[in-house]
Design a protein around this motif. Structure first.
Motif, PDB file in Angstrom:
ATOM      1  N   GLY A   8       0.845  -1.196   0.000  1.00 24.26           N
ATOM      2  CA  GLY A   8       0.000   0.000   0.000  1.00 24.26           C
ATOM      3  C   GLY A   8       0.874   1.238   0.000  1.00 24.26           C
ATOM      4  N   SER A  12      -0.152   5.874   4.994  1.00 26.76           N
ATOM      5  CA  SER A  12       0.440   5.017   6.030  1.00 26.76           C
ATOM      6  C   SER A  12       1.595   4.204   5.457  1.00 26.76           C
ATOM      7  CB  SER A  12      -0.608   4.129   6.692  1.00 26.76           C
ATOM      8  OG  SER A  12      -1.171   3.250   5.767  1.00 26.76           O
ATOM      9  N   ASP A  33       1.952  -1.720  -4.548  1.00 29.72           N
ATOM     10  CA  ASP A  33       0.549  -1.264  -4.608  1.00 29.72           C
ATOM     11  C   ASP A  33      -0.152  -1.979  -5.752  1.00 29.72           C
ATOM     12  OD1 ASP A  33      -0.870   1.531  -3.270  1.00 29.72           O
ATOM     13  OD2 ASP A  33      -1.938   0.471  -4.893  1.00 29.72           O
ATOM     14  N   ARG A  34      -1.416  -2.294  -5.557  1.00 25.26           N
ATOM     15  CA  ARG A  34      -2.156  -2.966  -6.625  1.00 25.26           C
ATOM     16  C   ARG A  34      -2.348  -2.045  -7.829  1.00 25.26           C
ATOM     17  NH1 ARG A  34      -7.863  -1.510  -6.133  1.00 25.26           N
ATOM     18  NH2 ARG A  34      -8.303  -3.123  -7.665  1.00 25.26           N
ATOM     19  N   GLY A  40      -2.410   6.255  -2.686  1.00 24.67           N
ATOM     20  CA  GLY A  40      -3.667   5.825  -2.078  1.00 24.67           C
ATOM     21  C   GLY A  40      -4.759   6.876  -2.160  1.00 24.67           C
ATOM     22  N   LEU A  41      -5.415   7.129  -1.038  1.00 25.34           N
ATOM     23  CA  LEU A  41      -6.561   8.043  -1.029  1.00 25.34           C
ATOM     24  C   LEU A  41      -6.153   9.502  -1.189  1.00 25.34           C
ATOM     25  CD1 LEU A  41      -8.825   6.453   1.739  1.00 25.34           C
ATOM     26  CD2 LEU A  41      -9.372   6.661  -0.693  1.00 25.34           C
ATOM     27  N   VAL A  77      -1.751  -7.882  -3.766  1.00 27.24           N
ATOM     28  CA  VAL A  77      -1.381  -8.874  -2.757  1.00 27.24           C
ATOM     29  C   VAL A  77      -2.658  -9.520  -2.215  1.00 27.24           C
ATOM     30  CG1 VAL A  77      -0.305  -9.252  -0.503  1.00 27.24           C
ATOM     31  CG2 VAL A  77       0.746  -7.690  -2.166  1.00 27.24           C
ATOM     32  N   VAL A 100      -3.018  -1.311   3.735  1.00 29.51           N
ATOM     33  CA  VAL A 100      -3.935  -1.425   2.603  1.00 29.51           C
ATOM     34  C   VAL A 100      -5.205  -0.591   2.749  1.00 29.51           C
ATOM     35  CG1 VAL A 100      -3.110  -3.683   1.835  1.00 29.51           C
ATOM     36  CG2 VAL A 100      -4.850  -3.560   3.626  1.00 29.51           C
ATOM     37  N   GLY A 101      -5.292   0.207   3.822  1.00 27.31           N
ATOM     38  CA  GLY A 101      -6.433   1.108   3.953  1.00 27.31           C
ATOM     39  C   GLY A 101      -7.713   0.382   4.313  1.00 27.31           C
ATOM     40  N   TRP A 355      -5.199   2.835   8.244  1.00 29.35           N
ATOM     41  CA  TRP A 355      -6.629   2.569   8.458  1.00 29.35           C
ATOM     42  C   TRP A 355      -6.909   1.095   8.731  1.00 29.35           C
ATOM     43  CZ3 TRP A 355     -10.561   5.686   4.987  1.00 29.35           C
ATOM     44  CH2 TRP A 355     -10.606   7.014   5.457  1.00 29.35           C
ATOM     45  N   VAL A 363      -7.078  12.304  10.386  1.00 30.45           N
ATOM     46  CA  VAL A 363      -6.675  12.952   9.139  1.00 30.45           C
ATOM     47  C   VAL A 363      -5.414  12.268   8.613  1.00 30.45           C
ATOM     48  CG1 VAL A 363      -7.730  15.181   9.658  1.00 30.45           C
ATOM     49  CG2 VAL A 363      -5.412  14.707  10.453  1.00 30.45           C
ATOM     50  N   ILE A 364      -4.945  12.737   7.480  1.00 34.56           N
ATOM     51  CA  ILE A 364      -3.781  12.091   6.855  1.00 34.56           C
ATOM     52  C   ILE A 364      -2.619  12.024   7.842  1.00 34.56           C
ATOM     53  CG2 ILE A 364      -2.025  12.415   5.047  1.00 34.56           C
ATOM     54  CD1 ILE A 364      -4.393  13.530   3.312  1.00 34.56           C
ATOM     55  N   ASN A 367      -1.811   9.197  10.377  1.00 32.90           N
ATOM     56  CA  ASN A 367      -1.151   7.953   9.951  1.00 32.90           C
ATOM     57  C   ASN A 367       0.351   7.961  10.251  1.00 32.90           C
ATOM     58  OD1 ASN A 367      -3.430   6.546   8.556  1.00 32.90           O
ATOM     59  ND2 ASN A 367      -3.452   8.498   7.458  1.00 32.90           N
TER      60      ASN A 367
HETATM   61  C1  LIG Z   1     -13.111  10.248   0.195  1.00 31.30           C
HETATM   62  C2  LIG Z   1     -12.044  10.563   1.215  1.00 31.30           C
HETATM   63  C3  LIG Z   1     -11.548  11.846   1.313  1.00 31.30           C
HETATM   64  C4  LIG Z   1     -10.577  12.147   2.277  1.00 31.30           C
HETATM   65  N1  LIG Z   1     -10.126  13.427   2.357  1.00 31.30           N
HETATM   66  C5  LIG Z   1      -9.227  13.735   3.318  1.00 31.30           C
HETATM   67  C6  LIG Z   1      -8.764  15.072   3.440  1.00 31.30           C
HETATM   68  O1  LIG Z   1      -9.182  15.970   2.689  1.00 31.30           O
HETATM   69  N2  LIG Z   1      -7.837  15.345   4.420  1.00 31.30           N
HETATM   70  C7  LIG Z   1      -7.364  14.364   5.264  1.00 31.30           C
HETATM   71  O2  LIG Z   1      -6.532  14.640   6.130  1.00 31.30           O
HETATM   72  N3  LIG Z   1      -7.791  13.079   5.143  1.00 31.30           N
HETATM   73  C8  LIG Z   1      -8.695  12.749   4.200  1.00 31.30           C
HETATM   74  N4  LIG Z   1      -9.132  11.465   4.103  1.00 31.30           N
HETATM   75  C9  LIG Z   1      -8.529  10.435   4.979  1.00 31.30           C
HETATM   76  C10 LIG Z   1      -7.195   9.918   4.400  1.00 31.30           C
HETATM   77  O3  LIG Z   1      -7.336   9.704   3.035  1.00 31.30           O
HETATM   78  C11 LIG Z   1      -6.768   8.644   5.152  1.00 31.30           C
HETATM   79  O4  LIG Z   1      -6.418   9.010   6.475  1.00 31.30           O
HETATM   80  C12 LIG Z   1      -5.566   7.948   4.545  1.00 31.30           C
HETATM   81  O5  LIG Z   1      -5.635   7.863   3.132  1.00 31.30           O
HETATM   82  C13 LIG Z   1      -5.432   6.525   5.116  1.00 31.30           C
HETATM   83  O6  LIG Z   1      -4.202   6.040   4.662  1.00 31.30           O
HETATM   84  P1  LIG Z   1      -3.886   4.519   4.402  1.00 31.30           P
HETATM   85  O7  LIG Z   1      -2.501   4.511   3.866  1.00 31.30           O
HETATM   86  O8  LIG Z   1      -4.186   3.725   5.622  1.00 31.30           O
HETATM   87  O9  LIG Z   1      -4.933   4.015   3.285  1.00 31.30           O
HETATM   88  P2  LIG Z   1      -5.106   4.419   1.756  1.00 31.30           P
HETATM   89  O10 LIG Z   1      -4.826   5.837   1.501  1.00 31.30           O
HETATM   90  O11 LIG Z   1      -6.440   3.883   1.378  1.00 31.30           O
HETATM   91  O12 LIG Z   1      -3.995   3.571   0.981  1.00 31.30           O
HETATM   92  C14 LIG Z   1      -4.098   2.174   0.818  1.00 31.30           C
HETATM   93  C15 LIG Z   1      -3.312   1.743  -0.410  1.00 31.30           C
HETATM   94  O13 LIG Z   1      -3.233   0.305  -0.406  1.00 31.30           O
HETATM   95  C16 LIG Z   1      -3.441  -0.185  -1.714  1.00 31.30           C
HETATM   96  N5  LIG Z   1      -3.969  -1.544  -1.591  1.00 31.30           N
HETATM   97  C17 LIG Z   1      -5.154  -1.901  -1.021  1.00 31.30           C
HETATM   98  N6  LIG Z   1      -5.286  -3.245  -1.069  1.00 31.30           N
HETATM   99  C18 LIG Z   1      -4.176  -3.741  -1.658  1.00 31.30           C
HETATM  100  C19 LIG Z   1      -3.739  -5.060  -1.988  1.00 31.30           C
HETATM  101  N7  LIG Z   1      -4.476  -6.144  -1.695  1.00 31.30           N
HETATM  102  N8  LIG Z   1      -2.556  -5.229  -2.607  1.00 31.30           N
HETATM  103  C20 LIG Z   1      -1.783  -4.137  -2.900  1.00 31.30           C
HETATM  104  N9  LIG Z   1      -2.145  -2.865  -2.619  1.00 31.30           N
HETATM  105  C21 LIG Z   1      -3.332  -2.666  -2.003  1.00 31.30           C
HETATM  106  C22 LIG Z   1      -4.437   0.792  -2.315  1.00 31.30           C
HETATM  107  O14 LIG Z   1      -4.392   0.764  -3.735  1.00 31.30           O
HETATM  108  C23 LIG Z   1      -3.953   2.122  -1.734  1.00 31.30           C
HETATM  109  O15 LIG Z   1      -3.009   2.739  -2.576  1.00 31.30           O
HETATM  110  C24 LIG Z   1     -10.098  11.135   3.146  1.00 31.30           C
HETATM  111  C25 LIG Z   1     -10.597   9.844   3.037  1.00 31.30           C
HETATM  112  C26 LIG Z   1     -11.572   9.555   2.090  1.00 31.30           C
HETATM  113  C27 LIG Z   1     -12.114   8.160   2.015  1.00 31.30           C
END
Ligand SMILES: Cc1cc2nc3c(=O)[nH]c(=O)nc-3n(C[C@H](O)[C@H](O)[C@H](O)COP(=O)(O)OP(=O)(O)OC[C@H]3O[C@@H](n4cnc5c(N)ncnc54)[C@H](O)[C@@H]3O)c2cc1C
Length: 445
Positions: A8, A12, A33-34, A40-41, A77, A100-101, A355, A363-364, A367
């Motif tokens: 991912g 994070s 990343d897939r 990511g988000l 993955v 992976v969120g 996540w 917020v971002i 993480n």
């Molecule tokens: C619609 C939306 C808007 C947002 N806007 C804001 C904002 O304006 N400000 C703010 O502070 N926060 C915002 N957030 C929150 C913020 O995006 C999250 O806190 C943050 O993205 C979480 O990070 P993460 O790395 O855990 O997950 P993610 O950002 O979801 O990253 C996960 C990654 O893992 C990859 N992945 C998933 N499964 C697999 C797999 N099986 N194999 C390989 N790769 C995989 C995905 O492709 C992705 O790239 C928002 C969230 C959402 C849903």
């Protein structure tokens, strides 16, 4: 050299990679990343008109360009077609950190939820953000009135995107088809609806205020909706207090003659989506009242709000790769300070951050400390993990499994293709919105 796979490349994953290389000069990290695109988000969730937050991609980029960090896109993955099983990945690295969120949506569980015209906000966000898995589902076809169910920041995002006009959307990196559809839509009314009262809404004040500054759009609030919950503390915390000030200001304003209206409504619980000619035509809500314990109770009074589009924004849940343990109620992978727990025991060499570790909150920036905690656990385990031999380079093993990773150069080629597309359309960068276009660009290096 300690070899770590981070699965991912969202915040994070990037913060995990960054902390690893900062804290240990003897570690190398592959960020898998897939998708062929990183971030990511931040790329596929943060609203396109929030350019300042989007620009965080710049600092995540620095991480992925670190000399001991390598981006490997297009690597799914988990089990299933084209996926690399988690057991196989585990053999290729000393440690794997799953980042992976939690991008699956929560359901309402009410009749009519499956009607055409009813979508999760996740589907809608993915579409306007150009996620390659998203399709144009005809979200806005024939839509005059929309209901957004939920009162968090994502609900605010989708509400705002529904009423934004061309002058504000054109400078964003939104795909052209979404831009054309949004700017040509006949939508005049968006109802954003919460089950509880305004003091329990989860949106933050900055995001809320932005709704009041949208050109050609009036925000309406019914003063009767602004009742406080008797269970609220006498002095509300800062965010709900400020939110209420903003809402009261809108409630007191005389009605204006605007082309579009946003109605912010509270104490309404959705009970059914009503059909009209085979698709959603209205949402039936039951009025609720504070129950004195911070929740609400039904009043037996109902109201129907006409809507040809319903977007459910009632939270996210994890959907981790097959082969990882999963705690369904919390939607997270069971863990102790980031160490994955399988059937009550720590699973050596498997970690989580972001996540999928703590649930979809914060917020971002939240993480970052979350990733640091996981890295602290991992580096404490490193002497034990290093005992197991792993391949010098896992890429040949990925190829043997039929996976051709998209390298960083492939992502840079996608960026160039998006800049070229934007130039051809007379816009800035414009995102490529489908797998074919992304992979063709990525393989053109
Ligand atoms: C619609 C939306 C808007 C947002 N806007 C804001 C904002 O304006 N400000 C703010 O502070 N926060 C915002 N957030 C929150 C913020 O995006 C999250 O806190 C943050 O993205 C979480 O990070 P993460 O790395 O855990 O997950 P993610 O950002 O979801 O990253 C996960 C990654 O893992 C990859 N992945 C998933 N499964 C697999 C797999 N099986 N194999 C390989 N790769 C995989 C995905 O492709 C992705 O790239 C928002 C969230 C959402 C849903």
């Amino acid at each position: 050299m300690l070899r770590v796979a981070v699965v991912g490349s969202g915040p994070s994953g990037c913060y995990t990679a960054q902390t690893l290389v900062q804290q240990d000069p003897e570690v190398s990290v592959d960020v898998l990343d897939r998708l062929p695109c990183p971030y990511g988000l931040v790329r596929y969730g943060v609203a396109p008109d929030h350019e300042k937050i989007k620009s965080l991609q710049g600092s995540l980029r620095t991480v992925l360009e670190h000399e001991r960090v390598r981006f490997l896109g297009g690597v799914l993955v988990g089990g299933g077609p084209g996926g690399l099983p988690v057991e196989r990945l585990r053999e290729l690295y000393h440690a794997v950190v799953y980042c992976v969120g939690a991008a699956a949506d929560r359901r309402l569980g009410i009749p009519g939820e499956e009607l055409p015209g009813s979508w999760s906000a996740t589907d809608f966000v993915a579409w306007y953000s150009a996620h390659p898995d998203a399709a144009d589902a005809g979200f806005l076809r024939g839509v005059r009135s929309a209901v957004v169910i939920g009162v968090g920041n994502v609900a605010v995002d989708v509400t705002r995107m529904l009423v934004r006009g061309a002058p504000e959307l054109r400078p964003t990196d939104m795909p052209q088809a979404a831009l054309d559809t949004l700017t040509a839509s006949g939508i005049t009314e968006v109802h954003m609806v919460g089950r509880r009262g305004p003091s329990q809404a989860r949106f933050t004040t900055k995001e809320l205020r932005e709704l009041g500054a949208l050109p050609g759009t009036e925000v309406r609030v019914d003063p009767a909706d602004l009742a406080l919950d008797p269970a609220d503390p006498a002095a509300l915390p800062a965010v709900p207090r400020r939110n209420l000030e903003v809402l009261r200001g809108w409630a007191a304003r005389p009605s204006a003659d605007a082309a579009r209206r946003i109605a912010l409504r509270f104490f309404l619980r959705p009970v059914e989506l009503l059909a009209d000619a085979g698709r959603v035509g209205a949402v039936r809500f039951e009025r609720t009242a504070p129950d004195g314990r911070g929740g609400v109770t039904g009043t037996g009074r109902f109201v129907d709000v006409p809507a040809q589009l319903v977007l459910r924004s009632v939270g996210y849940r994890g959907a981790p790769p097959d082969g990882l343990p999963f705690d369904a109620p919390s939607g997270t992978v069971p863990n102790a300070a980031g160490r994955v727990v399988r059937e009550g025991d720590l699973s050596p060499g498997e970690y989580v951050a972001g996540w999928i570790k703590r649930g979809p909150t914060g917020v971002i920036g939240t993480n970052r400390p979350c990733a640091k905690e996981t890295v602290t656990s991992l580096l404490a385990d490193a002497p034990e993990l290093l005992r197991r031999p792993v391949p010098e380079d896992p890429v040949p093993a990925l190829r043997a499994a039929g996976i051709e990773p998209v390298p960083w150069a492939g992502w840079l080629a996608i960026e160039r293709a998006e800049a070229d597309l934007g130039a051809r359309l007379g816009r800035g960068v414009v995102k490529l919105a489908d797998w074919d276009a992304l992979l063709t660009a990525a393989r053109s290096t």
